[in-house]
Design a protein around this motif. Structure first.
Motif, short mmCIF file in Angstrom:
data_model
loop_
_atom_site.label_atom_id
_atom_site.label_comp_id
_atom_site.label_asym_id
_atom_site.label_seq_id
_atom_site.Cartn_x
_atom_site.Cartn_y
_atom_site.Cartn_z
N SER A 27 86.71 51.87 -0.16
CA SER A 27 85.95 52.99 -0.72
C SER A 27 84.61 53.15 0.00
CB SER A 27 85.72 52.79 -2.22
OG SER A 27 84.84 51.71 -2.45
N GLN A 28 84.13 54.38 -0.02
CA GLN A 28 82.85 54.69 0.58
C GLN A 28 81.74 54.46 -0.43
OE1 GLN A 28 82.53 58.69 2.07
NE2 GLN A 28 80.65 58.25 3.17
N LEU A 29 80.66 53.83 0.02
CA LEU A 29 79.50 53.65 -0.83
C LEU A 29 78.73 54.96 -0.91
CD1 LEU A 29 80.24 50.66 -0.34
CD2 LEU A 29 77.81 50.20 -0.35
N PRO A 30 77.93 55.13 -1.97
CA PRO A 30 77.05 56.29 -2.03
C PRO A 30 76.12 56.29 -0.82
CG PRO A 30 77.12 55.17 -4.15
CD PRO A 30 77.81 54.29 -3.16
N ALA A 36 68.97 54.29 -2.58
CA ALA A 36 67.53 54.05 -2.59
C ALA A 36 66.89 54.62 -3.85
CB ALA A 36 66.89 54.64 -1.33
N ALA A 37 67.30 55.81 -4.23
CA ALA A 37 66.77 56.42 -5.45
C ALA A 37 67.22 55.65 -6.68
CB ALA A 37 67.21 57.88 -5.54
N GLU A 38 68.49 55.24 -6.70
CA GLU A 38 69.03 54.50 -7.85
C GLU A 38 68.29 53.19 -8.07
OE1 GLU A 38 73.20 52.29 -9.08
OE2 GLU A 38 73.28 53.98 -7.68
N TYR A 39 68.03 52.46 -6.99
CA TYR A 39 67.38 51.16 -7.08
C TYR A 39 65.86 51.23 -6.98
CZ TYR A 39 71.88 48.74 -6.78
OH TYR A 39 73.14 48.28 -7.03
N ASP A 40 65.33 52.41 -6.71
CA ASP A 40 63.89 52.61 -6.55
C ASP A 40 63.33 51.73 -5.43
OD1 ASP A 40 61.40 53.76 -7.04
OD2 ASP A 40 60.86 52.24 -8.53
N GLY A 64 79.25 58.38 11.69
CA GLY A 64 79.50 59.77 11.33
C GLY A 64 80.22 59.94 10.00
N ARG A 65 80.64 58.83 9.39
CA ARG A 65 81.37 58.92 8.12
C ARG A 65 80.68 58.22 6.98
NH1 ARG A 65 87.12 57.26 8.26
NH2 ARG A 65 87.10 58.37 6.30
N GLY A 66 80.03 57.07 7.25
CA GLY A 66 79.34 56.35 6.19
C GLY A 66 79.61 54.86 6.20
N VAL A 67 79.32 54.24 5.07
CA VAL A 67 79.49 52.79 4.90
C VAL A 67 80.59 52.58 3.86
CG1 VAL A 67 78.35 50.66 4.19
CG2 VAL A 67 77.08 52.39 5.49
N PHE A 68 81.52 51.69 4.20
CA PHE A 68 82.69 51.46 3.36
C PHE A 68 82.84 49.98 3.03
CE2 PHE A 68 83.30 55.36 5.57
CZ PHE A 68 84.07 56.16 4.74
#
Length: 72
Positions: A27-30, A36-40, A64-68
């Motif tokens: 799965s892809q992480l947010p 960063a916003a979630e954890y402040d 180009g896709r993200g972190v999984f």
């Protein structure tokens, strides 16, 4: 106002979320900005956490896709 987590707390919480299936293998992480916003914390703190988890084989980056989450 809550205190932002330390790096160890951030890593522990991300690992907990992965182990509990919130982020299953493949799965892809947010986005970094969303986490960063979630954890402040800063975006660079999230990038450092991701780098640590990539070194441990927990995460993989796909340009180009993200972190999984790495497949088992």
């Amino acid at each position: 106002m809550p205190i932002p987590p330390t790096m160890d707390e951030l890593l522990d919480d991300l690992m907990r979320r992965i182990e509990e299936g919130e982020f299953p293998p493949g799965s892809q992480l947010p986005s970094g900005r969303a986490l960063a916003a979630e954890y402040d914390v800063s975006h660079s703190t999230i990038n450092r956490a991701w780098a640590t988890l990539r070194r441990r084989g927990v995460l993989v980056g796909r340009p180009g896709r993200g972190v999984f989450v790495a497949e088992s």
